[in-house]
Design a protein around this motif. Structure first.
Motif, PDB file in Angstrom:
ATOM      1  N   GLY A  87       0.759  -1.112   0.116  1.00 15.08           N
ATOM      2  CA  GLY A  87      -0.076  -0.017  -0.028  1.00 15.08           C
ATOM      3  C   GLY A  87       0.962   1.420   0.037  1.00 15.08           C
ATOM      4  N   ALA A  88       1.839   1.170   0.975  1.00 16.39           N
ATOM      5  CA  ALA A  88       2.796   2.377   0.737  1.00 16.39           C
ATOM      6  C   ALA A  88       3.577   2.641  -0.636  1.00 16.39           C
ATOM      7  N   ARG A 148       6.050   5.553   4.027  1.00 17.76           N
ATOM      8  CA  ARG A 148       4.830   6.515   4.196  1.00 17.76           C
ATOM      9  C   ARG A 148       5.721   7.653   4.680  1.00 17.76           C
ATOM     10  N   THR A 254      -1.560   9.840   0.880  1.00 22.26           N
ATOM     11  CA  THR A 254      -2.139   8.792   1.228  1.00 22.26           C
ATOM     12  C   THR A 254      -2.838   7.552   0.723  1.00 22.26           C
ATOM     13  N   SER A 257      -3.694   3.513   1.060  1.00 22.97           N
ATOM     14  CA  SER A 257      -3.919   3.111   2.499  1.00 22.97           C
ATOM     15  C   SER A 257      -4.716   1.925   2.590  1.00 22.97           C
TER      16      SER A 257
END
Length: 330
Positions: A87-88, A148, A254, A257
């Motif tokens: 996700g990052a 992140r 973001t 996420s």
């Protein structure tokens, strides 16, 4: 004679295990198809907005993006690993491609550089896991936090807007009535299927997940394969991040996420074992469609999103419990 007899027994046992694994995957895939059919029928009855062209297009676009991430995760899970940084990496590639485009750099070069940056994250994950002997969970959890933080640092925690329409327009493009994003996913599906079924690397991934020491003794180069496995996962996450940026029209810090949860759920629900050695591309594709449809249907029906998160978590636990039960049977 005794050694020959023992060898035959071992060979028979291996064939039996392979047969059981294949059978379990077929059962999982068949069950998922049945669940999807029932879910589609229920949503068609429950809301007249589900079958609209706009909703189905949005569903396909969203499924394509998370589906690409899930396919990369499948390679990692089959190898008995886990990648919490996907996700990052989606967010990193989103910001990187957006920043490059803002400087006036060409689309092709911006995309290539974003893919390289993402793949490097995967390579570092592989180095930490293999050379550092750090468990994949801890290695990728740490990398997720680092990436992140890096995203916030380079973007100033701000959205990167004003991207060229020649880039963002791709996400809205349709080919024979289907979103262009779907065809990117389809290409990835075909390539992933060929890799897992027709290449030595694909066989190595299953072998490493089944028994890493036996794989080493059989001549498989564990280090190179681990590097490639995590590299593929990060590379595909970068592809998804670039497509997500085109779809949203902005680079968002973001972005991605929670994608690691959906990617893991898609693979595990699709029959991949968190203990390694089992999984299929078709199963993951079906799992991704199921996850996206659940979220889409929940939104259309006005179900509390927190309840949907509970349902996703419960689905993962159930899938793992089923996997544990099947292993005890073996």
């Amino acid at each position: 004679m005794k050694l020959e007899s023992e060898g035959k027994k071992e060979n028979s046992a291996e064939k039996l295990v392979a047969y059981l694994k294949k059978k379990n995957l077929m059962v999982a895939e068949g069950t998922l198809i049945l669940i999807l059919v029932v879910l589609f029928v229920v949503l068609m009855i429950a809301t007249d907005r589900f079958l609209t062209v706009q909703n189905l297009s949005n569903l396909v676009r969203q499924t394509s993006i998370i589906g690409i991430v899930a396919l990369g995760m499948t390679f990692v899970i089959i190898s008995a690993g886990i990648d919490l940084s996907v996700g990052a990496v989606v967010g990193l590639s989103s910001i990187v491609v957006a920043l490059f485009l803002k400087t006036g750099m060409g689309i092709v070069l911006s995309v290539l550089l974003a893919l390289v940056v993402g793949a490097l994250v995967g390579l570092i994950n592989g180095i930490i896991v293999y050379n550092g002997q750090v468990t994949p969970f801890i290695a990728t959890l740490g990398m997720m936090t680092i990436v992140r933080g890096l995203i916030m640092l380079v973007s100033g925690a701000k959205m990167v807007a004003g991207l060229p329409k020649s880039f963002t327009g791709f996400a809205q493009l349709t080919i024979v009535g289907l979103p262009a994003l779907f065809f990117v996913w389809l290409i990835v599906i075909i390539l992933a299927t060929i890799i897992t079924k027709r290449t030595q690397f694909g066989r190595n991934v299953y072998a490493i997940g089944s028994n890493v020491e036996a794989s080493r003794l059989s001549g498989i180069h564990i280090r190179n394969n681990i590097y490639q496995i995590y590299g593929i996962s990060a590379f595909l996450s970068s592809v998804a991040g670039i497509l997500l940026t085109a779809r949203l029209g902005n680079g968002i810090p973001t972005a991605g996420s929670g994608y690691e949860l959906d990617a893991i759920a898609s693979a595990v629900v699709g029959g991949a074992s968190l203990f390694g050695g089992e999984g299929s591309i078709l199963g993951t594709v079906l799992g991704a469609i199921l996850m996206a449809t659940l979220r889409n249907g929940g939104n259309l029906l006005g179900i509390n999103p927190f309840i949907l998160e509970i349902a996703v978590g419960a689905l993962i636990i159930f899938a793992v419990l089923v996997d544990q039960y099947n292993k005890r049977k073996k």
